[in-house]
Design an enzyme around this catalytic site. Structure first.
Site, PDB file in Angstrom:
ATOM      1  CG  HIS A 151      -2.058   0.927   1.106  1.00  0.00           C
ATOM      2  ND1 HIS A 151      -1.972   2.260   1.399  1.00  0.00           N
ATOM      3  CD2 HIS A 151      -3.314   0.709   0.651  1.00  0.00           C
ATOM      4  CE1 HIS A 151      -3.134   2.830   1.153  1.00  0.00           C
ATOM      5  NE2 HIS A 151      -3.964   1.917   0.698  1.00  0.00           N
ATOM      6  CG  ASP A 191      -8.521  -4.375  -2.835  1.00  0.00           C
ATOM      7  OD1 ASP A 191      -9.705  -4.180  -2.559  1.00  0.00           O
ATOM      8  OD2 ASP A 191      -7.809  -3.553  -3.437  1.00  0.00           O
TER       9      ASP A 191
HETATM   10  N1  ACO Z   1       4.196  -7.453  -4.807  1.00  0.00           N
HETATM   11  C1  ACO Z   1       5.545  -7.435  -4.974  1.00  0.00           C
HETATM   12  N2  ACO Z   1       6.298  -6.345  -4.814  1.00  0.00           N
HETATM   13  C2  ACO Z   1       5.690  -5.205  -4.462  1.00  0.00           C
HETATM   14  C3  ACO Z   1       4.292  -5.136  -4.264  1.00  0.00           C
HETATM   15  C4  ACO Z   1       3.555  -6.314  -4.435  1.00  0.00           C
HETATM   16  N3  ACO Z   1       2.221  -6.326  -4.274  1.00  0.00           N
HETATM   17  N4  ACO Z   1       3.952  -3.880  -3.927  1.00  0.00           N
HETATM   18  C5  ACO Z   1       5.082  -3.171  -3.911  1.00  0.00           C
HETATM   19  N5  ACO Z   1       6.144  -3.968  -4.233  1.00  0.00           N
HETATM   20  C6  ACO Z   1       7.564  -3.604  -4.263  1.00  0.00           C
HETATM   21  C7  ACO Z   1       7.886  -2.799  -5.506  1.00  0.00           C
HETATM   22  O1  ACO Z   1       8.275  -3.637  -6.581  1.00  0.00           O
HETATM   23  C8  ACO Z   1       9.019  -1.942  -5.003  1.00  0.00           C
HETATM   24  O2  ACO Z   1      10.178  -2.736  -4.941  1.00  0.00           O
HETATM   25  P1  ACO Z   1      11.637  -2.067  -5.254  1.00  0.00           P
HETATM   26  O3  ACO Z   1      11.848  -1.096  -4.139  1.00  0.00           O
HETATM   27  O4  ACO Z   1      12.573  -3.208  -5.264  1.00  0.00           O
HETATM   28  O5  ACO Z   1      11.488  -1.394  -6.590  1.00  0.00           O
HETATM   29  C9  ACO Z   1       8.617  -1.629  -3.551  1.00  0.00           C
HETATM   30  O6  ACO Z   1       7.790  -2.735  -3.161  1.00  0.00           O
HETATM   31  C10 ACO Z   1       7.830  -0.337  -3.383  1.00  0.00           C
HETATM   32  O7  ACO Z   1       6.739  -0.368  -4.297  1.00  0.00           O
HETATM   33  P2  ACO Z   1       6.120   0.920  -4.988  1.00  0.00           P
HETATM   34  O8  ACO Z   1       5.485   0.523  -6.276  1.00  0.00           O
HETATM   35  O9  ACO Z   1       7.117   2.022  -5.011  1.00  0.00           O
HETATM   36  O10 ACO Z   1       5.012   1.286  -3.945  1.00  0.00           O
HETATM   37  P3  ACO Z   1       3.787   2.215  -4.206  1.00  0.00           P
HETATM   38  O11 ACO Z   1       3.490   2.862  -2.925  1.00  0.00           O
HETATM   39  O12 ACO Z   1       4.017   3.110  -5.369  1.00  0.00           O
HETATM   40  O13 ACO Z   1       2.638   1.200  -4.648  1.00  0.00           O
HETATM   41  C11 ACO Z   1       0.771  -0.239  -4.621  1.00  0.00           C
HETATM   42  C12 ACO Z   1       1.576   0.830  -3.853  1.00  0.00           C
HETATM   43  C13 ACO Z   1       0.399   0.303  -6.003  1.00  0.00           C
HETATM   44  C14 ACO Z   1      -0.507  -0.527  -3.859  1.00  0.00           C
HETATM   45  C15 ACO Z   1       1.643  -1.519  -4.746  1.00  0.00           C
HETATM   46  O14 ACO Z   1       1.962  -2.025  -3.462  1.00  0.00           O
HETATM   47  C16 ACO Z   1       0.960  -2.604  -5.582  1.00  0.00           C
HETATM   48  O15 ACO Z   1       1.051  -2.562  -6.807  1.00  0.00           O
HETATM   49  N6  ACO Z   1       0.245  -3.580  -4.925  1.00  0.00           N
HETATM   50  C17 ACO Z   1      -0.484  -4.595  -5.647  1.00  0.00           C
HETATM   51  C18 ACO Z   1      -1.830  -4.079  -6.124  1.00  0.00           C
HETATM   52  C19 ACO Z   1      -2.806  -3.878  -5.012  1.00  0.00           C
HETATM   53  O16 ACO Z   1      -3.026  -4.737  -4.168  1.00  0.00           O
HETATM   54  N7  ACO Z   1      -3.478  -2.709  -5.028  1.00  0.00           N
HETATM   55  C20 ACO Z   1      -4.494  -2.371  -4.040  1.00  0.00           C
HETATM   56  C21 ACO Z   1      -4.015  -1.265  -3.163  1.00  0.00           C
HETATM   57  S1  ACO Z   1      -5.158  -0.935  -1.894  1.00  0.00           S
HETATM   58  C22 ACO Z   1      -6.384  -0.085  -2.652  1.00  0.00           C
HETATM   59  O17 ACO Z   1      -6.268   0.546  -3.654  1.00  0.00           O
HETATM   60  C23 ACO Z   1      -7.629  -0.152  -1.989  1.00  0.00           C
END
Ligand code: ACO
Length: 432
Positions: free
Chosen positions: A309, A366
């Protein structure tokens, strides 16, 4: 007002010039650097992709502390609200700023019932969508269409309030009609004898040949899940609602844009993706390790849906409640869903993995909602729609707050242009 609570000053030194900017503090001690004069004074803009550090407004609606896993609506803890309230009380709280009295709740329930029907002419829209149309696509179009059925919406407060009530009430009917269209069944009309969530379940699951037996455990679960989604401060879809509203576009147009933003798999669409991911794991013999390894692979764009998140860097408090609701519903219905076992195994595996620990990636709201919705009988493509019904009061509250904010301006970020500098125009005959 935030700017009445200046607690410090920050100095920015560029060459031999020094610029000072005030720092304000909100009621929960979050500090904000006021850079409104930055460009005018220094010629600089800020560079902040994804607005990770940018406060777009001050707000008194929702507080969340991502480090400690706290979420409160108008000061009330999400756990208290989910355990004790009906969804419409929370909708009232978000929009009116306080919990309703018993009489106010009754009045609000009555009002929501009065506005629950759709204009008969709108039914044609539903009927003409192709088979398999996604309910989110239908809902965003239907919501914006309300502005042509009810064009009188103006600046007057009563009309705005009426538009909000209409939306909260009718979105259920729209969701149910889009589901009925997708399964080829006749529409079931809302009933004034039923409560908000009872009506939603009944319109989706009843048919002219079979009554739907309302189960209080499922009705409570529906209320709880909608409450969990009701607001989440300046997330992507809420920011879109505010941005569209800042142009002067009406409430219906703003909410329709919010629904579109919510549909993305990185946002509300994740609940559908979670189920598809769990199904895939099941199809491959329940091997969660393979999914976790894929999610960790820097050369694979795959992410573990329902994990991570932008703001929560600890267990999402909504996910904790959603997990409890999920096990309660499955137990009541006597369902032994192998997807729940896979989800729990996946959660345990990820929470003990260095990759997820280091990045503070925990299950988000979710992760468990889809399994619950499925047990209740909802098809996968309705999951994000249910999220949208839950989020609607939050979007509306944020839209009102923005309109009442004296500092509100049309949303218009800047950019750092990195394209070609001026080119000479080449007539078409001379282009190679
Ligand atoms: N699985 C694997 N790796 C992940 C995940 C994940 N679900 N989420 C983040 N990471 C990793 C990224 O690859 C990144 O790694 P790095 O530092 O080696 O590059 C690090 O964690 C940080 O991730 P960011 O993308 O910079 O985090 P951001 O805050 O931008 O993204 C998000 C948040 C979009 C929710 C992300 O965690 C994600 O894509 N999750 C999966 C989709 C999801 O479940 N969305 C629902 C969110 S809740 C909602 O909207 C109600």
């Amino acid at each position: 007002m935030l700017e009445n609570n200046k607690v410090a000053t920050a100095d920015l030194v560029i060459g031999d010039k020094k610029f000072s900017y005030p720092i304000y503090e909100g009621t929960e001690k979050e500090r904000a650097l006021d850079i409104r004069k930055l460009r005018a004074e220094t010629g600089l803009i800020t560079y902040d992709p994804g607005f990770v550090n940018t406060g777009s407004c001050e707000s008194a609606i929702t507080f969340l502390d991502g480090e400690q896993g706290i979420l409160r609506y108008r000061g009330y803890d999400i756990l208290d609200l989910a355990e004790n309230c009906e969804f419409i009380e929370v909708a009232y709280l978000l929009i009116q700023g306080r919990l309703p009295t018993k009489a106010e709740r009754q009045r609000y329930a009555r009002l929501l019932n009065q506005h629950s029907m759709l204009h008969e002419d709108m039914q044609g829209f539903f009927r003409n969508y192709p088979e398999g149309a996604h309910p989110m696509a239908i809902a965003s179009a239907m919501v914006v269409s309300l502005s042509s059925f009810y064009p009188e919406i103006a600046d007057r407060e009563e009309e705005k309030s009426l538009a909000a009530t209409r939306l909260i009430s009718k979105i259920r009917t729209m969701a149910a009609f889009s589901y009925k269209k997708s399964v080829g069944e006749p529409f079931v009309y809302p009933s004034s004898k039923l409560t908000y969530c009872e009506n939603l379940l009944n319109m989706v699951f009843a048919s002219p040949v079979a009554d739907y037996k309302l189960d209080p455990v499922l009705v409570k679960a529906m209320n709880q899940l909608l409450i969990l989604h009701a607001d989440h401060e300046q997330n992507a879809s809420t920011s879109v609602v505010r941005m569209v509203g800042s142009t002067g576009a009406n409430l219906y147009a703003s909410i329709s844009a919010g629904i579109s933003a919510l549909s993305g798999p990185l946002h509300g669409g994740a609940n559908q993706e979670v189920m598809e991911m769990l199904e895939e794991i099941r199809a491959h013999g329940g091997d969660v390790d393979k999914m976790v390894e894929r999610a960790k692979d820097p050369n694979d764009s795959f992410r573990l849906f329902g994990f991570g998140h932008r703001v929560y860097k600890s267990y999402d408090p909504r996910a904790k409640i959603a997990k409890k609701v999920c096990t309660g519903v499955l137990e009541k219905l006597g369902i032994n869903d192998p997807l729940l076992d896979i989800a729990m195994k996946l959660e345990e595996r990820a929470l003990n993995d260095e990759y997820f620990i280091k990045r503070k990636l925990y299950p988000n709201v979710d992760f468990y909602t889809g399994i619950t919705y499925r047990a209740m009988g909802f098809p996968t493509n309705m999951f994000t729609m249910l999220f949208a019904i839950g989020r609607l009061p939050g979007w509306i509250a944020q839209w009102y707050e923005m309109h009442n904010d004296p500092n509100q301006k049309i949303g218009r970020p800047r950019q750092a242009y990195c394209g070609p500098t001026q080119l000479r125009y080449v007539p078409i005959e001379q282009r190679t």
